[in-house]
Design an enzyme around this catalytic site. Sequence first.
Site, PDB file in Angstrom:
ATOM      1  N   VAL A 140       7.420 -36.495  -3.871  1.00 46.20           N
ATOM      2  CA  VAL A 140       5.972 -37.045  -4.445  1.00 46.20           C
ATOM      3  C   VAL A 140       5.204 -35.968  -5.337  1.00 46.20           C
ATOM      4  O   VAL A 140       4.659 -36.393  -6.246  1.00 46.20           O
ATOM      5  CB  VAL A 140       4.960 -37.268  -3.175  1.00 46.20           C
ATOM      6  N   CYS A 167      -5.946 -30.004  -4.162  1.00 46.53           N
ATOM      7  CA  CYS A 167      -4.778 -28.852  -3.980  1.00 46.53           C
ATOM      8  C   CYS A 167      -3.947 -28.727  -5.080  1.00 46.53           C
ATOM      9  O   CYS A 167      -3.812 -29.665  -5.835  1.00 46.53           O
ATOM     10  CB  CYS A 167      -4.053 -29.371  -2.846  1.00 46.53           C
TER      11      CYS A 167
HETATM   12  C1  EPZ Z   1      -3.635 -38.801  -2.185  1.00 45.51           C
HETATM   13  O1  EPZ Z   1      -3.646 -38.093  -3.307  1.00 45.51           O
HETATM   14  C2  EPZ Z   1      -4.067 -37.814  -1.287  1.00 45.51           C
HETATM   15  N1  EPZ Z   1      -5.108 -37.300  -1.603  1.00 45.51           N
HETATM   16  C3  EPZ Z   1      -2.791 -36.831  -1.097  1.00 45.51           C
HETATM   17  O2  EPZ Z   1      -3.247 -36.210   0.095  1.00 45.51           O
HETATM   18  C4  EPZ Z   1      -1.571 -37.663  -0.492  1.00 45.51           C
HETATM   19  O3  EPZ Z   1      -0.532 -36.500  -0.427  1.00 45.51           O
HETATM   20  C5  EPZ Z   1      -1.256 -38.392  -1.793  1.00 45.51           C
HETATM   21  O4  EPZ Z   1      -2.425 -39.381  -1.911  1.00 45.51           O
HETATM   22  C6  EPZ Z   1       0.150 -39.130  -1.667  1.00 45.51           C
HETATM   23  O5  EPZ Z   1      -0.053 -39.714  -0.200  1.00 45.51           O
HETATM   24  C7  EPZ Z   1      -6.443 -38.066  -1.178  1.00 45.51           C
HETATM   25  O6  EPZ Z   1      -6.195 -39.258  -0.836  1.00 45.51           O
HETATM   26  C8  EPZ Z   1      -7.656 -37.241  -1.434  1.00 45.51           C
HETATM   27  P1  EPZ Z   1      -1.004 -39.988  -5.945  1.00 45.51           P
HETATM   28  P2  EPZ Z   1      -3.215 -38.868  -4.804  1.00 45.51           P
HETATM   29  O7  EPZ Z   1      -1.957 -40.374  -7.226  1.00 45.51           O
HETATM   30  O8  EPZ Z   1      -4.077 -40.022  -4.795  1.00 45.51           O
HETATM   31  C9  EPZ Z   1       1.384 -38.731  -9.804  1.00 45.51           C
HETATM   32  C10 EPZ Z   1      -3.830 -33.994   1.359  1.00 45.51           C
HETATM   33  O9  EPZ Z   1      -3.213 -32.795   1.669  1.00 45.51           O
HETATM   34  N2  EPZ Z   1       0.375 -39.180 -10.488  1.00 45.51           N
HETATM   35  O10 EPZ Z   1      -0.164 -41.017  -5.007  1.00 45.51           O
HETATM   36  O11 EPZ Z   1      -3.695 -37.621  -5.694  1.00 45.51           O
HETATM   37  C11 EPZ Z   1       0.916 -37.201  -9.033  1.00 45.51           C
HETATM   38  O12 EPZ Z   1       0.980 -36.375  -9.774  1.00 45.51           O
HETATM   39  C12 EPZ Z   1      -3.600 -34.514  -0.106  1.00 45.51           C
HETATM   40  O13 EPZ Z   1      -4.275 -34.621   1.921  1.00 45.51           O
HETATM   41  C13 EPZ Z   1       0.217 -39.316 -11.924  1.00 45.51           C
HETATM   42  O14 EPZ Z   1       1.315 -38.870 -12.492  1.00 45.51           O
HETATM   43  O15 EPZ Z   1      -1.817 -38.862  -4.960  1.00 45.51           O
HETATM   44  C14 EPZ Z   1       1.773 -37.071  -7.992  1.00 45.51           C
HETATM   45  O16 EPZ Z   1       3.091 -36.822  -8.286  1.00 45.51           O
HETATM   46  C15 EPZ Z   1      -2.542 -33.754  -0.977  1.00 45.51           C
HETATM   47  N3  EPZ Z   1      -0.800 -39.835 -12.642  1.00 45.51           N
HETATM   48  C16 EPZ Z   1       2.136 -38.670  -7.521  1.00 45.51           C
HETATM   49  O17 EPZ Z   1       1.774 -39.455  -8.366  1.00 45.51           O
HETATM   50  C17 EPZ Z   1      -1.629 -40.394 -11.709  1.00 45.51           C
HETATM   51  O18 EPZ Z   1      -2.613 -40.938 -12.865  1.00 45.51           O
HETATM   52  C18 EPZ Z   1       1.388 -39.131  -6.102  1.00 45.51           C
HETATM   53  O19 EPZ Z   1      -0.135 -38.975  -6.474  1.00 45.51           O
HETATM   54  C19 EPZ Z   1      -1.952 -40.075 -10.587  1.00 45.51           C
HETATM   55  C20 EPZ Z   1      -0.857 -39.759  -9.924  1.00 45.51           C
END
Ligand code: EPZ
Length: 439
Positions: free
Chosen positions: A333, A121
């Site tokens: 987030v 997304c």
């Molecule tokens: C998971 O995404 C979920 N997706 C998301 O659900 C969910 O919103 C999110 O976790 C938080 O709970 C899946 O599991 C497929 P993050 P993920 O890494 O793992 C930053 C939905 O609608 N970040 O916890 O990608 C990132 O930009 C989706 O079902 C970095 O900066 O989330 C964000 O601001 C949307 N560098 C924050 O951390 C990185 O290498 C949280 O991202 C990784 C992340």
Amino acid sequence: MSEKLKIKGGKALQGTIELRGAKNFVSKAMVASILGNSKSVLENVPAIKDVEVVSKLLMLHGCDVSYNKTKGVLEIDPENISSPKIADVDTVVGSSRIPILFCGPLVHKLGEAFIPALGGCKIGDRPIDFHLESLRKFGAQIEKKEHGIRIFAPDGLHGTKINLPYPSVGATEQTLLTACIADGVTQLTNAAIEPEIMDLINVLQKMGAIISVNTDRVITIEGVKELRGFTHISLPDRAEAASWANAALATGGRVQVLGAKQSDMTTFLNIFRKIGGEFDINDNGIEFYHPGGELKSIPIETDVHPGFLTDWMQPLVVSLTQAHGLSIVHETVYENRFGFTNALNKMGAKIQLYRECLGSVPCRFQQRNFKHSAVISGPTKLRGADIEVPDLRAGFSYLIAALAAEGESNVSGVDIIERGYESFTEKLENLGANIELLK
Ligand code: EPZ
């Protein structure tokens, strides 16, 4: 192909829907099966796009994958795992974020991995710097390629110490999947501990891993020599459950969500009740309903678990357009998760966005020019409109808004909603919604 749904609003949703396994868990458990030396069986698996994409990627790597959609049972046999043709992997380019989690398991099993450019997304930049930093710490080397990245480890992958700058769900999963059969102990600090993460730890422990989660969110993984296949029933999808809860509330209806689990949704249930919704917990799930009376405005802030899940926020915003007074939402987030409010304002909502952190504490996005706080003034009468789905959760929020609005809406791009909501049009029809799928 972008599918369009015509929705005639103004009717309360009444009835029952059945929840299946969590979108944000099942695909990770599928990746974990690569680590096993025998077949794995995953139950309660929804028929959604992420499952399709990961199944395809597993098959491209020589794994045997079979999915019984009716029963929701997925079987994976990784015995003949092999390196794919890069051109084949390219076909998966840009369709999901999950491929990044294949890195550790493939390097362990094949000595290298090629990961296509990711999808997912558009709710922010979605970097993978934490993932790559974690892999380097395990001893992996990373090469940028034309359509993705190549990861390899000439000296194998070794236990290490990793501190996450932010409790990233994906980076925590990346570390867990790499550390289980790495040589030595890995300590992960500032880890994410969402229910989906804990269920992935359940799966890995069933496979033979040794993982402990400490009270300060430090996860320690003792590398073992090998893992076996698992049999596991996925936890239910708490994000989908909350979406249907808001559909019931915003339309003044009552929806029984079979399979919803109270313990995964405690924070959501408190907020749902505080704004004027009600729910009955029963042995089969949770029944969400509008008990009558006015909805109340509220300040909320999204956060990592056990805080208010960011995926719960967008559907709740639609309910808040019907609440009396000013509601304030501070999204901490993702930096760009409020783009969807433009369409709601077009339908008659009164939502203003701010760059400031309108919450209890300044977050990572303060002074960075991101409109990540919203003020919603209500109640406002929503009128049907023509709207385009920008992302998964916003897409479902548009369905809720169209169902609550007076008149007709045409929602295009609803195929994006199928990424995370299995058979959502059938579910809507079963709840009495007046909808028509236009090809
Ligand atoms: C998971 O995404 C979920 N997706 C998301 O659900 C969910 O919103 C999110 O976790 C938080 O709970 C899946 O599991 C497929 P993050 P993920 O890494 O793992 C930053 C939905 O609608 N970040 O916890 O990608 C990132 O930009 C989706 O079902 C970095 O900066 O989330 C964000 O601001 C949307 N560098 C924050 O951390 C990185 O290498 C949280 O991202 C990784 C992340």
